[in-house]
Write a protein that holds these residues in place. Structure first.
Motif: not given
Length: 420
Positions: A217, A221, A390, A393-394
């Motif tokens: 992930r 990301s 992004c 999300v990371a």
């Protein structure tokens, strides 16, 4: 790393060589910019936007071929695939001199980009072979700083070449310079991937490597965030000649303005290399991305009102480009950090996504050019927002953290190599 490696290639020479190799890509893009009108005229292309295909074709060729060079370099080591790819780059550049049509030139640019894919993938993998963590981010920043010297001088080089000859000489220059770098690499760069750590070139091994990369992930990301950043940058590069010359009337001073922006990115990367060990990659890149996006929004607002004189445009772009320098090198390091066991494949996946994705996004933004800076400004703003998403999300919704690089996917990568 072995004593032999340390003794043969010092840290300063290592950084210089990696920067020189990566600079081949910047050269192949930026040295073309002053020549685009002359190429179009000589080969019967009247549309200014269509001439941009000389840039995007190279980017697409480089992006697609990276998927092949990643597994190849994890299987056969770094030196052999790198030297072979550089050879393709050289042959394509010199053959372009004889291109009989615009279509043939575009095809050769695709091939040249495919050869350059080896440089993009393997240089990153070699850096990851030797460094990790904040030390890798420091080296990446220094490499990026030297790398940015090429965009500073490349348009000027192209302009000088055009003053003493025609556009064919630009390809001769590229071929000769790449030949010199090939010789430097052949003589000085030892193999950095031990035989014991190489992965077999089987479908299952390659597939497993891609799965390891794409299911991490944090790494994926950050790699995707880099794609959006480079998409914005390529959109500006594609339109830069039209913006500086057609909108602001800079004429032959276009390379000077272009160089100033590239210089700011170089200064940014150098500054990052000095402070990244203290503050960390996340804090610097997150702050830079917020600045990048915020000032892009201000640019859009002024562009929509019609009030955007050169001094204001240049000031806003300077802040945005400085922020790009901090963001790009740190996020590139963050995407590679957890994947040292499959560094070649990781560099290939992220290189493919960033190059092809960036070229397609940037090409689309470039094709929207309408005589104003609105399309480029909107491109910067939208790509900044997507990159920030992004990052969220990371980091599971948190910014400015420190992070834990040892992830499940990293354990899986190490286990996969051990199993083979």
């Amino acid at each position: 790393m072995s004593d032999h490696y340390t003794r043969v290639l010092s840290r300063p020479e290592f950084i210089a060589l990696m920067a020189a190799l990566m600079a081949l890509n910047a050269l192949a893009i930026d040295v073309m910019l002053p020549a685009l009108p002359y190429m179009g005229e000589a080969l019967g292309v009247s549309s200014e936007n269509e001439r941009q295909f000389v840039i995007s074709a190279y980017m697409i060729g480089m992006g697609v071929a990276q998927l092949a060079f990643g597994p190849l370099t994890d299987r056969f080591g770094r030196r052999g695939p790198l030297l072979a790819g550089m050879g393709i780059y050289i042959v394509a550049a010199l053959t372009a001199i004889f291109a009989p049509s615009f279509g043939a030139l575009i095809a050769l640019r695709v091939i040249q980009g495919m050869g350059a894919a080896s440089v993009r993938v393997i240089s990153t993998a070699v850096i990851r072979d030797r460094y990790e963590g904040r030390a890798m981010a420091e080296v990446m920043s220094l490499v990026f700083m030297v790398f940015m010297a090429i965009p500073i001088i490349a348009p000027g080089i192209g302009q000088v070449i055009l003053l003493i000859g025609d556009w064919h000489n630009i390809f001769i220059f590229m071929g000769l310079l790449a030949s010199a770098f090939w010789l430097w690499t052949f003589i000085r760069l030892p193999e950095t991937l031990p035989v014991a750590e190489r992965r077999p070139l089987s479908f299952k091994s390659v597939y497993d490597g891609f799965v390891i990369v794409c299911t991490n992930r944090v790494a994926f990301s950050y790699g995707l965030a880099g794609t959006f950043l480079f998409g914005a940058l390529f959109g500006f590069i594609s339109s830069s000649q039209q913006i500086y010359v057609d909108i602001y009337g800079l004429g032959v001073y276009f390379p000077v303005a272009f160089a100033a922006m590239a210089g700011l990115m170089g200064v940014s990367s150098f500054t990052n290399s000095k402070i990244v060990r203290r503050f960390g990659m996340r804090r610097l890149s997150h702050g830079a991305m917020l600045t990048f996006t915020g000032f892009s929004a201000i640019w859009v607002a002024f562009a929509l009102t019609g009030f955007l004189p050169l001094w204001l445009f240049f000031s806003l772009l300077a802040i945005i480009m400085f922020s790009f320098g901090w963001s790009a090198s740190n996020m590139n390091s963050l995407s590679m950090e957890p994947l040292g066991a499959v560094a070649g494949t990781a560099a290939a996946v992220f290189g493919f996504i960033q190059t092809v994705g960036g070229a397609l996004i940037g090409g689309y933004i470039g094709q929207l050019f309408n005589g104003t800076t609105i399309p480029v400004a909107a491109g910067y703003l939208s790509m900044g927002i997507l990159a920030l998403l992004c990052i969220l999300v990371a980091e599971k919704g948190k910014l400015f953290g420190v992070g834990d690089y040892r992830t499940h996917s990293d354990d899986a990568a190490a286990a996969a190599v051990s199993a083979h």
